[in-house]
Motif scaffolding. Structure first.
Motif, PDB file in Angstrom:
ATOM      1  N   PRO A 809     -54.883 -19.271 -15.621  1.00 54.14           N
ATOM      2  CA  PRO A 809     -55.384 -19.395 -14.251  1.00 54.14           C
ATOM      3  C   PRO A 809     -54.524 -20.313 -13.388  1.00 54.14           C
ATOM      4  O   PRO A 809     -54.814 -20.505 -12.217  1.00 54.14           O
ATOM      5  N   LEU A 834     -53.559 -20.166  -1.986  1.00 52.48           N
ATOM      6  CA  LEU A 834     -54.836 -20.521  -2.628  1.00 52.48           C
ATOM      7  C   LEU A 834     -55.862 -21.026  -1.624  1.00 52.48           C
ATOM      8  O   LEU A 834     -56.776 -21.764  -1.987  1.00 52.48           O
ATOM      9  N   SER A 835     -55.690 -20.643  -0.365  1.00 50.72           N
ATOM     10  CA  SER A 835     -56.677 -20.979   0.680  1.00 50.72           C
ATOM     11  C   SER A 835     -56.918 -22.479   0.774  1.00 50.72           C
ATOM     12  O   SER A 835     -58.063 -22.946   0.838  1.00 50.72           O
ATOM     13  N   ARG A 837     -56.328 -24.800  -1.459  1.00 49.64           N
ATOM     14  CA  ARG A 837     -56.475 -25.536  -2.715  1.00 49.64           C
ATOM     15  C   ARG A 837     -55.104 -25.821  -3.326  1.00 49.64           C
ATOM     16  O   ARG A 837     -54.108 -25.186  -2.963  1.00 49.64           O
ATOM     17  N   LYS A 848     -55.086 -23.856  -9.128  1.00 51.75           N
ATOM     18  CA  LYS A 848     -55.816 -22.880  -9.932  1.00 51.75           C
ATOM     19  C   LYS A 848     -55.917 -21.571  -9.160  1.00 51.75           C
ATOM     20  O   LYS A 848     -56.457 -21.510  -8.061  1.00 51.75           O
ATOM     21  N   ALA A 849     -55.396 -20.490  -9.782  1.00 48.32           N
ATOM     22  CA  ALA A 849     -55.344 -19.195  -9.113  1.00 48.32           C
ATOM     23  C   ALA A 849     -56.634 -18.421  -9.313  1.00 48.32           C
ATOM     24  O   ALA A 849     -57.314 -18.559 -10.324  1.00 48.32           O
ATOM     25  N   THR A 850     -56.953 -17.568  -8.320  1.00 48.74           N
ATOM     26  CA  THR A 850     -58.087 -16.649  -8.435  1.00 48.74           C
ATOM     27  C   THR A 850     -57.604 -15.260  -7.984  1.00 48.74           C
ATOM     28  O   THR A 850     -56.588 -15.132  -7.298  1.00 48.74           O
ATOM     29  N   GLY A 851     -58.338 -14.226  -8.368  1.00 44.42           N
ATOM     30  CA  GLY A 851     -57.967 -12.877  -7.957  1.00 44.42           C
ATOM     31  C   GLY A 851     -56.925 -12.261  -8.880  1.00 44.42           C
ATOM     32  O   GLY A 851     -56.700 -12.696 -10.007  1.00 44.42           O
ATOM     33  N   ASP A 852     -56.251 -11.207  -8.387  1.00 45.28           N
ATOM     34  CA  ASP A 852     -55.277 -10.437  -9.160  1.00 45.28           C
ATOM     35  C   ASP A 852     -53.968 -11.220  -9.259  1.00 45.28           C
ATOM     36  O   ASP A 852     -53.304 -11.476  -8.248  1.00 45.28           O
ATOM     37  N   PRO A 853     -53.532 -11.612 -10.498  1.00 41.25           N
ATOM     38  CA  PRO A 853     -52.303 -12.397 -10.643  1.00 41.25           C
ATOM     39  C   PRO A 853     -51.088 -11.687 -10.078  1.00 41.25           C
ATOM     40  O   PRO A 853     -50.249 -12.293  -9.395  1.00 41.25           O
ATOM     41  N   LEU A 856     -50.916 -11.904  -6.412  1.00 42.01           N
ATOM     42  CA  LEU A 856     -50.597 -13.248  -5.953  1.00 42.01           C
ATOM     43  C   LEU A 856     -49.085 -13.465  -5.918  1.00 42.01           C
ATOM     44  O   LEU A 856     -48.536 -14.042  -4.971  1.00 42.01           O
TER      45      LEU A 856
END
Length: 867
Positions: A809, A834-835, A837, A848-853, A856
């Motif tokens: 992540p 990351l908006s 973050r 820390k990543a979220t969504g489709d790697p 990204l």
């Protein structure tokens, strides 16, 4: 007149006038849930003033050790504030009142102390004509008797209860100290030295010191007086303030000598204010003496409660002497001076000095390490501040150093100033104020006033003390005197009981109360007021009511285990002193059936050899089947015989001495014990650890629990030997060899991973795609994304490059210096992706990543292209 002599004359004067001399209670306020420390001479007599207990005497006199910490930050700035002080007090419980108190005070002041009666002033409450007339009768002229209001001359505890007017005595120190005209004009020249409180009213609706409602007269009139011993000493020794009396000045003088400072320096400083060097020397003198007295009474430095106050006091002293230029350990130079100052009044300080000094020197050593670590962190923060182009260190960073690492704000200010930086002091103060507000709210939430013991007191007064038979029997037929509470769990008072009430580190007994319609499990036993035993029980069957006859039976197996553990505690204590020396003194203990722990004064952990030696000495004593005897003797005789007492405990004049093998182990103790040491069975030490600077804890099991512990150890050794195909005695060498092989294997694996990572980095760098003149690498891996990103960046060399690595992540973005020079920022890219973050700097950032790697990394490439 030396302070010890002033104390002696005070006690002798009142003892000759029919007062019982009551020893000072220990500084920790063990019996008052609202206080950390005794802060006034009357504290140990509060239950008498509140009617919770009946005193064994009508008149009492004491010299009470006291600690007050609300004004700790003012210590040294004025001549009035001190943390530790001693309060002379004489007390009357329904005996003499105003006339007697005034007569006794006048006779001592002008007689044994030799104060000039023409220089004594008195104050009385506004409408207290009786006190005014009594002072006139004794010879004080009307012009030297001042009427004052509630703020100055009306006393209460700040809660509903007893209160009353007071009369204060002041001494005119002469025109060199200020203006004439009495205490209303100048309280520096006219120094207060005695306060006579006339407790005659009951008050309620207490809103403040001056806002309350007088309910009426108390059933009996009481006297409570307080004479500050240090203040009287300054008067009788002809010195300006408490820092210059014989019990304090030598500490200050030694600190001045160590640092090359001259106390009383005024040159170049603001008139009317103390020179900073003088303030620091006073802080050192006050705090070193305070630390000596607190550790002497069993307090040890820690991060909670009393231990935290002690730690703060010690660290303020250490900080002060460092600011004066002394960089080496200071307490080994100062604490012996404080001991020599105080030992004439408290000889136990000299006898216990090895234990006291170990705790103190260990704390200083720890704090000096904290200062070194804090300085390193501060240096980094200063470098970051300068690099960011700011002129002031952030307040939250200063607060973090203070709150998390114990790094003093004064040192932060000083070091920052040396580097040309300010500190956001306002931001620091805001955070400190928020912390204090939280602490104050927490303290207020926990403070419930003096515990309401009236219900217990009523039962005790009506029926007399519980016939406590825990030493004689395990069973009694008893009558129920009171039941508190309803439901499954209730508290019961019996006229007689065989149950041991928790005290002296020993857990309470377990057992049953049974009757024709009752079966109840005893789950706790306490003494809420002296003389009354209260049993907390769980009703299993039936009901219980006042007047019932019940059979009280202690679980015999529980008692056997409890006796073994408590006697085992004494044996371990004696074994520690035999192996380590007499300074390894117990500072606390807890034991329950089959288990014990004992805290003791010692610096540094025990080696395996030493721990085994302690265990061996303890078991040898058990094997010798030493007799265990109990004697009741006067307290002074017990001390003379060398009986050991628990620090911080208060003992009656007649004490119970438990001996194992005569003088092999001799301690004051109220617990239950075996008849001979062999009945302990066996003892196995299971652990040894630190519980604070200069304090260690040893844990052990006894009796059947020791056998079970050793059986588990034997089983574990057997299973390991079978798995390793070795004899038990070969296990250490086999395990050492296995660990060495494992370490070598881990090193080889790490080297292989590093080589593979190098190959991967080389491949990824070679495969970088050009995005608007910038080499872009975007990969997804399982492993160390940060290290891979750094290796790829290094291989891109002087090319502008952006590397994005997704490892699980975590998103890592690294930029080459050439990319940063073109205006790109890793931190900015991560926050866009990351908006907001994540965080970092221009060259490296992560989050820390979220969504489709995969998506990204595409977005990162697009951002690079757009730039």
């Amino acid at each position: 007149m030396r302070t010890a002599e002033i104390k002696r004359r005070y006690l002798a004067h009142f003892e000759a006038n029919g007062h019982t001399v009551v020893p000072s209670a220990p500084l920790p306020a063990i019996d008052d849930p609202n206080l950390l420390f005794i802060n006034a001479g009357m504290v140990q007599f509060v239950p008498y003033f509140l009617g919770q207990q009946t005193p064994a005497f009508k008149r009492a006199v004491s010299v009470q050790k006291c600690i007050r910490t609300p004004d700790i930050d003012e210590v040294g700035k004025t001549s009035r504030h001190g943390t530790f002080f001693q309060m002379n007090g004489n007390f009357s419980f329904g005996d003499y009142f105003k006339e007697g108190a005034i007569k006794l005070a006048w006779e001592l002041s002008t007689g044994a102390y030799g104060l000039d009666p023409e220089r004594i002033w008195a104050t009385v409450y506004l409408d207290d004509d009786e006190a005014f007339d009594l002072w006139r009768k004794i010879g004080v002229p009307a012009e030297r008797i001042v009427r004052r209001g509630k703020k100055d001359n009306f006393w209460s505890m700040g809660i509903p209860g007893p209160a009353g007017p007071c009369s204060e005595l002041f001494y005119d120190r002469g025109p060199a100290y200020g203006r004439d005209g009495g205490p209303e004009v100048d309280e520096d020249r006219f120094m207060e030295f005695w306060n006579l409180v006339f407790m005659q009213y009951e008050i309620t609706d207490v809103k403040s010191k001056s806002e309350f409602t007088v309910v009426g007269d108390l059933p009996q009139q009481n006297i409570d007086t307080g004479m500050g011993l240090e203040r009287v000493a300054s008067l009788l020794q002809g010195v300006d303030n408490l820092y210059e009396i014989d019990e304090v000045r030598p500490i200050l003088a030694r600190a001045a000598e160590m640092t090359g400072k001259k106390y009383g320096a005024k040159s170049g400083h603001v008139a009317g204010e103390s020179h900073p060097d003088d303030v620091r020397l006073r802080v050192i003198a006050d705090h070193v003496r305070t630390a000596l007295m607190l550790i002497g009474d069993g307090v040890t430095p820690s991060n909670e409660g009393r231990g935290y106050v002690l730690r703060r006091i010690m660290r303020r002293a250490i900080r002060a002497i460092r600011l004066l230029g002394w960089q080496e350990p200071a307490l080994p130079e100062l604490l012996p001076v404080a001991r020599d100052c105080m030992a004439p009044s408290y000889p136990e300080l000299a006898a216990d000095f090895e234990r006291i000094s170990q705790a103190a020197y260990g704390e200083e050593e720890t704090f000096l390490g904290t200062l070194r670590a804090g300085t390193t962190i501060l240096d980094t923060a200063i470098a970051d501040t300068k690099k960011a182009g700011r002129s002031a260190l952030a307040g939250d960073k200063a607060f973090q150093l203070h709150d998390t690492y114990g790094f003093p704000i004064d040192l932060t200010l000083e070091i920052a100033a040396e580097q040309g930086l300010d500190v956001d002091a306002d931001g620091f103060r805001v955070l400190m104020a928020e912390q204090r507000a939280r602490a104050k709210a927490d303290a207020k939430a926990r403070k419930t006033g003096h515990a309401d013991l009236s219900a217990y007191r009523t039962v005790l007064d009506a029926n007399g003390p519980t016939d406590w038979l825990a030493y004689e029997t395990l069973e009694t037929d008893s009558r129920v005197l009171a039941v508190w509470g309803t439901g499954e769990i209730v508290t019961v008072a019996l006229d007689r009981t065989p149950f041991y009430a928790e005290s002296g580190g020993q857990d309470s007994d377990a057992g049953l109360l049974t009757g024709p319609s009752l079966r109840a499990e005893v789950i706790d036993v306490q003494r809420p007021v002296k003389g009354l035993v209260a049993h907390t029980v769980r009703i299993l069957d039936g009901t219980i009511a006042v007047g019932d006859t019940v059979h009280a039976a202690v679980d015999p197996e529980w008692r056997v285990g409890a006796r073994q553990a408590h006697s085992g505690t004494h044996v371990v204590h004696a074994a520690l002193r035999h192996v380590l020396g007499p300074s390894a003194l117990q500072s606390g203990s807890y034991n329950r059936p089959g288990y014990l722990r004992l805290d003791f004064a010692w610096r540094g952990g025990l080696s395996d050899v030493t721990r085994s030696e302690v265990e061996e000495v303890a078991n040898q004593a058990i094997r010798r089947d030493l007799p265990v005897g109990v004697r009741y003797v006067p307290l002074e005789q017990a001390r003379h015989e060398g009986a050991l007492a628990l620090f911080g405990e208060t003992y009656d004049e007649t004490v119970r001495v438990v001996e194992i093998g005569g003088d092999w182990s001799r301690e004051l103790c109220g617990g239950t014990h075996v008849d001979r040491s062999a009945q302990i069975g066996s003892l196995a030490v299971t652990g040894e650890s630190s519980v604070g600077a200069g304090q260690r804890r040893i844990e052990a099991v006894t009796g059947i629990e020791a056998f079970r512990y050793l059986a588990r150890e034997r089983d574990l050794v057997g299973r390991l030997a079978a798995q390793l195909k070795a004899r038990p005695e070969e296990l250490p060498d086999r395990v050492t060899a296995l660990l060495a092989r494992m370490k070598q294997t881990e090193k080889e694996a790490a080297d292989l991973r590093a080589r593979l990572l190098d190959l991967d980095a080389e491949e990824y760098a070679a495969g970088a795609v050009d995005v608007g003149g910038i080499a872009y690498v975007g990969v997804t891996i399982t492993g160390d994304g940060k290290t891979l990103a750094e290796k790829v960046r290094n291989r891109l060399g002087n090319r502008p490059g952006v590397i994005g690595v997704l490892a699980g992540p975590g998103l890592v973005v690294a930029l080459t210096p050439a990319a940063v020079d073109r205006g790109l920022s890793a931190a900015h890219l991560v926050k866009l992706l990351l908006s907001g973050r994540g965080g970092g700097n221009a060259g490296f950032a992560q989050g820390k990543a979220t969504g489709d790697p995969a998506e990204l990394l595409v977005q990162l490439r697009d951002l690079v292209g757009a730039a």
